[in-house]
Design an enzyme around this catalytic site. Structure first.
Site, PDB file in Angstrom:
ATOM      1  N   GLU A 120     109.246  -0.361 -15.954  1.00 23.34           N
ATOM      2  CA  GLU A 120     109.662  -1.747 -15.940  1.00 23.34           C
ATOM      3  C   GLU A 120     110.257  -1.907 -17.498  1.00 23.34           C
ATOM      4  OE1 GLU A 120     107.747  -4.702 -14.486  1.00 23.34           O
ATOM      5  OE2 GLU A 120     106.023  -3.599 -13.444  1.00 23.34           O
ATOM      6  N   GLU A 153     102.619   1.651  -8.741  1.00 20.01           N
ATOM      7  CA  GLU A 153     101.469   0.967  -8.552  1.00 20.01           C
ATOM      8  C   GLU A 153     100.771   0.801  -7.377  1.00 20.01           C
ATOM      9  OE1 GLU A 153     104.032  -0.412 -12.076  1.00 20.01           O
ATOM     10  OE2 GLU A 153     104.532   0.525 -10.207  1.00 20.01           O
TER      11      GLU A 153
END
Length: 280
Positions: free
Chosen positions: A127, A147
Protein backbone atom coordinates in the site's frame (compact mmCIF):
# COMPACT_ATOMS: atom_id res chain seq x y z
CA UNK A 1 25.60 15.99 4.30
CA UNK A 2 25.28 17.58 7.74
CA UNK A 3 22.36 16.18 9.72
CA UNK A 4 19.38 18.51 9.92
CA UNK A 5 17.45 19.04 13.11
CA UNK A 6 14.69 16.51 12.46
CA UNK A 7 12.03 15.42 14.97
CA UNK A 8 13.11 12.89 17.56
CA UNK A 9 12.23 9.29 16.67
CA UNK A 10 12.31 5.88 18.35
CA UNK A 11 14.74 3.11 17.42
CA UNK A 12 12.08 1.74 15.04
CA UNK A 13 12.96 4.35 12.40
CA UNK A 14 16.37 5.54 11.21
CA UNK A 15 16.74 9.02 9.71
CA UNK A 16 19.69 9.95 7.48
CA UNK A 17 20.71 12.32 4.69
CA UNK A 18 22.66 10.38 2.01
CA UNK A 19 23.24 13.37 -0.28
CA UNK A 20 22.34 17.04 -0.33
CA UNK A 21 18.60 17.77 -0.43
CA UNK A 22 17.72 14.08 0.16
CA UNK A 23 16.14 12.51 3.24
CA UNK A 24 16.29 8.74 3.85
CA UNK A 25 13.89 6.91 6.16
CA UNK A 26 14.74 3.31 7.07
CA UNK A 27 12.18 1.09 8.77
CA UNK A 28 14.20 -0.48 11.57
CA UNK A 29 12.45 -3.61 12.89
CA UNK A 30 14.37 -6.20 10.86
CA UNK A 31 13.60 -9.10 13.23
CA UNK A 32 9.87 -8.46 12.61
CA UNK A 33 10.38 -7.87 8.86
CA UNK A 34 9.69 -4.19 9.56
CA UNK A 35 6.03 -4.81 10.35
CA UNK A 36 4.36 -1.48 11.12
CA UNK A 37 3.65 -0.56 14.72
CA UNK A 38 1.82 2.51 16.08
CA UNK A 39 5.19 3.82 17.29
CA UNK A 40 6.84 3.49 13.88
CA UNK A 41 3.83 5.05 12.17
CA UNK A 42 3.93 8.01 14.55
CA UNK A 43 7.66 8.41 13.88
CA UNK A 44 7.10 8.39 10.11
CA UNK A 45 4.24 10.88 10.40
CA UNK A 46 6.30 13.33 12.44
CA UNK A 47 9.35 13.17 10.17
CA UNK A 48 7.32 13.33 6.95
CA UNK A 49 5.34 16.33 8.21
CA UNK A 50 8.66 18.02 9.00
CA UNK A 51 10.08 16.99 5.59
CA UNK A 52 7.09 18.52 3.83
CA UNK A 53 7.84 21.88 5.45
CA UNK A 54 11.67 21.81 5.19
CA UNK A 55 12.70 23.83 2.09
CA UNK A 56 16.21 22.34 1.87
CA UNK A 57 14.91 18.76 1.44
CA UNK A 58 13.56 17.98 -2.01
CA UNK A 59 13.30 14.15 -2.16
CA UNK A 60 12.76 11.31 0.31
CA UNK A 61 13.91 7.68 0.00
CA UNK A 62 11.96 5.02 1.90
CA UNK A 63 13.60 1.65 2.62
CA UNK A 64 13.77 -1.14 5.18
CA UNK A 65 16.55 -2.65 7.30
CA UNK A 66 17.34 -6.33 6.88
CA UNK A 67 15.71 -8.71 4.41
CA UNK A 68 12.31 -7.04 4.04
CA UNK A 69 10.92 -3.67 3.05
CA UNK A 70 7.79 -3.98 5.18
CA UNK A 71 5.64 -7.01 6.05
CA UNK A 72 2.57 -4.83 6.55
CA UNK A 73 0.70 -4.35 9.79
CA UNK A 74 1.78 -5.98 13.02
CA UNK A 75 -0.98 -8.61 13.05
CA UNK A 76 -0.23 -9.68 16.61
CA UNK A 77 -0.97 -6.15 17.82
CA UNK A 78 -4.07 -6.06 15.61
CA UNK A 79 -5.28 -9.34 17.09
CA UNK A 80 -4.77 -7.93 20.56
CA UNK A 81 -6.92 -4.90 19.72
CA UNK A 82 -9.65 -7.20 18.46
CA UNK A 83 -9.42 -9.41 21.56
CA UNK A 84 -9.81 -6.43 23.91
CA UNK A 85 -12.93 -5.24 22.08
CA UNK A 86 -11.27 -2.28 20.35
CA UNK A 87 -12.95 -2.83 16.99
CA UNK A 88 -13.60 0.68 15.73
CA UNK A 89 -11.67 -0.07 12.54
CA UNK A 90 -13.90 1.92 10.17
CA UNK A 91 -13.47 5.14 12.13
CA UNK A 92 -9.71 4.58 12.29
CA UNK A 93 -9.60 3.97 8.54
CA UNK A 94 -11.69 7.02 7.63
CA UNK A 95 -9.72 9.32 9.94
CA UNK A 96 -6.29 8.09 8.77
CA UNK A 97 -5.47 11.14 6.66
CA UNK A 98 -2.09 9.85 5.47
CA UNK A 99 -2.99 6.15 5.42
CA UNK A 100 -0.89 3.15 6.30
CA UNK A 101 2.50 4.08 7.75
CA UNK A 102 1.50 7.72 7.25
CA UNK A 103 2.46 7.15 3.59
CA UNK A 104 -0.16 5.18 1.63
CA UNK A 105 -2.62 8.08 1.34
CA UNK A 106 -0.22 11.01 1.72
CA UNK A 107 -1.03 13.23 -1.25
CA UNK A 108 -0.64 16.89 -0.29
CA UNK A 109 3.15 16.95 -0.40
CA UNK A 110 4.50 17.68 -3.90
CA UNK A 111 7.93 16.26 -3.06
CA UNK A 112 8.98 12.99 -4.78
CA UNK A 113 9.07 9.74 -2.80
CA UNK A 114 11.43 6.97 -3.93
CA UNK A 115 11.01 3.44 -2.56
CA UNK A 116 14.10 1.24 -2.28
CA UNK A 117 12.60 -2.24 -1.88
CA UNK A 118 15.34 -4.40 -0.41
CA UNK A 119 13.20 -7.54 -0.03
CA UNK A 120 9.61 -8.57 0.60
CA UNK A 121 6.70 -6.15 0.77
CA UNK A 122 3.34 -7.43 1.93
CA UNK A 123 -0.03 -5.86 2.68
CA UNK A 124 0.49 -2.35 3.97
CA UNK A 125 4.03 -2.46 2.63
CA UNK A 126 2.59 -2.65 -0.89
CA UNK A 127 0.00 0.00 0.00
CA UNK A 128 2.85 2.41 0.81
CA UNK A 129 4.75 1.48 -2.36
CA UNK A 130 1.83 2.25 -4.64
CA UNK A 131 1.86 5.83 -3.36
CA UNK A 132 5.56 6.29 -4.14
CA UNK A 133 6.69 8.01 -7.33
CA UNK A 134 9.58 5.70 -8.23
CA UNK A 135 10.15 2.12 -7.04
CA UNK A 136 13.53 0.38 -7.18
CA UNK A 137 13.36 -3.33 -6.23
CA UNK A 138 15.88 -6.08 -5.60
CA UNK A 139 15.89 -9.11 -7.88
CA UNK A 140 14.62 -11.32 -5.07
CA UNK A 141 11.87 -8.94 -3.92
CA UNK A 142 8.36 -10.34 -3.53
CA UNK A 143 5.04 -8.56 -3.29
CA UNK A 144 1.62 -9.58 -2.02
CA UNK A 145 -1.69 -8.18 -0.85
CA UNK A 146 -2.71 -11.12 1.37
CA UNK A 147 -5.32 -9.30 3.46
CA UNK A 148 -8.15 -11.59 2.33
CA UNK A 149 -6.21 -14.54 3.75
CA UNK A 150 -6.22 -12.84 7.16
CA UNK A 151 -9.86 -11.79 7.22
CA UNK A 152 -9.13 -8.10 6.61
CA UNK A 153 -9.01 -5.85 3.52
CA UNK A 154 -6.40 -3.78 1.72
CA UNK A 155 -8.28 -0.56 2.36
CA UNK A 156 -5.60 2.10 2.82
CA UNK A 157 -5.54 3.39 -0.74
CA UNK A 158 -4.04 0.53 -2.76
CA UNK A 159 -7.27 -0.76 -4.33
CA UNK A 160 -7.96 2.23 -6.61
CA UNK A 161 -4.26 2.67 -7.35
CA UNK A 162 -3.54 -0.91 -8.40
CA UNK A 163 -6.77 -0.96 -10.40
CA UNK A 164 -5.65 2.15 -12.28
CA UNK A 165 -2.11 0.88 -12.86
CA UNK A 166 -2.79 -2.77 -13.67
CA UNK A 167 -6.43 -2.77 -14.74
CA UNK A 168 -9.42 -4.34 -13.01
CA UNK A 169 -8.69 -7.98 -13.80
CA UNK A 170 -5.02 -8.01 -12.82
CA UNK A 171 -5.80 -5.96 -9.71
CA UNK A 172 -8.44 -8.53 -8.81
CA UNK A 173 -5.87 -11.29 -9.14
CA UNK A 174 -3.65 -9.65 -6.53
CA UNK A 175 -6.43 -8.53 -4.21
CA UNK A 176 -8.85 -11.47 -4.34
CA UNK A 177 -6.38 -14.36 -4.53
CA UNK A 178 -3.86 -12.79 -2.19
CA UNK A 179 -1.03 -14.50 -4.02
CA UNK A 180 2.65 -13.53 -3.98
CA UNK A 181 4.34 -12.19 -7.11
CA UNK A 182 8.00 -11.69 -8.04
CA UNK A 183 9.73 -8.41 -8.81
CA UNK A 184 9.78 -9.32 -12.50
CA UNK A 185 6.04 -9.96 -12.53
CA UNK A 186 5.41 -6.74 -10.60
CA UNK A 187 7.34 -4.84 -13.27
CA UNK A 188 6.22 -6.51 -16.48
CA UNK A 189 2.70 -7.70 -15.72
CA UNK A 190 1.35 -5.46 -12.96
CA UNK A 191 3.46 -2.43 -13.95
CA UNK A 192 4.32 -0.84 -10.64
CA UNK A 193 8.10 -1.34 -10.47
CA UNK A 194 10.46 1.06 -12.26
CA UNK A 195 13.72 -0.85 -12.00
CA UNK A 196 15.02 -4.23 -10.77
CA UNK A 197 18.65 -4.44 -9.61
CA UNK A 198 20.82 -6.80 -7.53
CA UNK A 199 20.10 -6.53 -3.80
CA UNK A 200 23.39 -4.74 -3.07
CA UNK A 201 22.53 -2.03 -5.61
CA UNK A 202 18.99 -1.20 -4.47
CA UNK A 203 19.85 1.70 -2.17
CA UNK A 204 22.72 3.08 -4.31
CA UNK A 205 20.37 3.05 -7.32
CA UNK A 206 17.69 4.88 -5.34
CA UNK A 207 20.24 7.47 -4.19
CA UNK A 208 21.46 7.95 -7.75
CA UNK A 209 17.87 8.44 -8.86
CA UNK A 210 17.38 11.02 -6.11
CA UNK A 211 20.55 12.83 -7.24
CA UNK A 212 19.16 13.05 -10.77
CA UNK A 213 15.93 14.55 -9.43
CA UNK A 214 17.68 17.16 -7.26
CA UNK A 215 19.78 18.18 -10.25
CA UNK A 216 16.55 19.67 -11.62
CA UNK A 217 14.67 22.75 -10.43
CA UNK A 218 12.80 21.85 -7.22
CA UNK A 219 10.00 24.23 -8.18
CA UNK A 220 9.58 22.44 -11.51
CA UNK A 221 9.77 18.97 -9.95
CA UNK A 222 7.21 19.77 -7.27
CA UNK A 223 4.83 21.43 -9.72
CA UNK A 224 5.11 18.38 -11.96
CA UNK A 225 4.42 15.97 -9.12
CA UNK A 226 1.36 18.00 -8.16
CA UNK A 227 0.17 17.51 -11.74
CA UNK A 228 0.65 13.75 -11.42
CA UNK A 229 -1.34 13.68 -8.18
CA UNK A 230 -4.12 15.81 -9.65
CA UNK A 231 -4.35 13.50 -12.67
CA UNK A 232 -5.43 10.73 -10.31
CA UNK A 233 -7.93 12.92 -8.50
CA UNK A 234 -9.84 14.40 -11.43
CA UNK A 235 -12.11 12.74 -13.93
CA UNK A 236 -10.66 14.27 -17.10
CA UNK A 237 -7.39 15.56 -18.54
CA UNK A 238 -8.89 19.03 -18.86
CA UNK A 239 -9.94 19.17 -15.20
CA UNK A 240 -6.51 18.00 -14.06
CA UNK A 241 -4.75 20.51 -16.33
CA UNK A 242 -6.83 23.46 -15.13
CA UNK A 243 -6.43 22.38 -11.49
CA UNK A 244 -2.66 22.32 -11.94
CA UNK A 245 -2.65 25.74 -13.59
CA UNK A 246 -4.35 27.23 -10.52
CA UNK A 247 -2.34 25.24 -7.97
CA UNK A 248 -0.06 26.79 -5.35
CA UNK A 249 2.88 24.90 -6.87
CA UNK A 250 2.28 26.42 -10.32
CA UNK A 251 1.94 29.92 -8.86
CA UNK A 252 5.22 29.44 -6.98
CA UNK A 253 6.98 28.03 -10.05
CA UNK A 254 6.09 30.88 -12.41
CA UNK A 255 7.07 33.50 -9.82
CA UNK A 256 10.24 31.78 -8.62
CA UNK A 257 13.89 32.69 -8.85
CA UNK A 258 14.50 29.19 -10.20
CA UNK A 259 12.52 29.75 -13.40
CA UNK A 260 14.58 32.85 -14.09
CA UNK A 261 17.78 31.01 -13.22
CA UNK A 262 16.93 28.06 -15.47
CA UNK A 263 16.17 30.21 -18.51
CA UNK A 264 19.20 32.42 -17.92
CA UNK A 265 21.50 29.41 -17.49
CA UNK A 266 20.24 27.93 -20.76
CA UNK A 267 20.90 31.20 -22.59
CA UNK A 268 24.38 31.42 -21.08
CA UNK A 269 25.11 27.73 -21.79
CA UNK A 270 25.93 26.90 -18.18
CA UNK A 271 24.65 24.64 -15.43
CA UNK A 272 21.80 26.14 -13.43
CA UNK A 273 22.31 26.83 -9.71
CA UNK A 274 18.99 26.02 -8.09
CA UNK A 275 17.84 27.49 -4.80
CA UNK A 276 15.47 26.12 -2.20
CA UNK A 277 11.83 26.66 -3.14
CA UNK A 278 9.72 29.07 -1.12
CA UNK A 279 7.31 27.56 1.36
CA UNK A 280 3.84 27.12 -0.02
Amino acid sequence: MTSLDHPRVSDQLSVSFPVEHVLQLTFNRPAALNAMTPTMEEDIKNVMNWFDEEPSLWVVIITGAGRAFCAGADLKAWNQRQSTGDRNEQEMLASSIHGFGSLSRRSKSPKPIIAAVNGSAYGGGVEMLLNCDIIIASEDAQFALPEVKRGVAAAQGVIPRIAKVAGHQLASELLLLGRTISATEAQTRFRFINQIVPAAKVLPTAVECAKQIVANSPDSVQCTKRGLVLSGQHGSFEQATVALAWSAEAKRLYNSENIREGLKAFSEKRKAAWGNPAKL
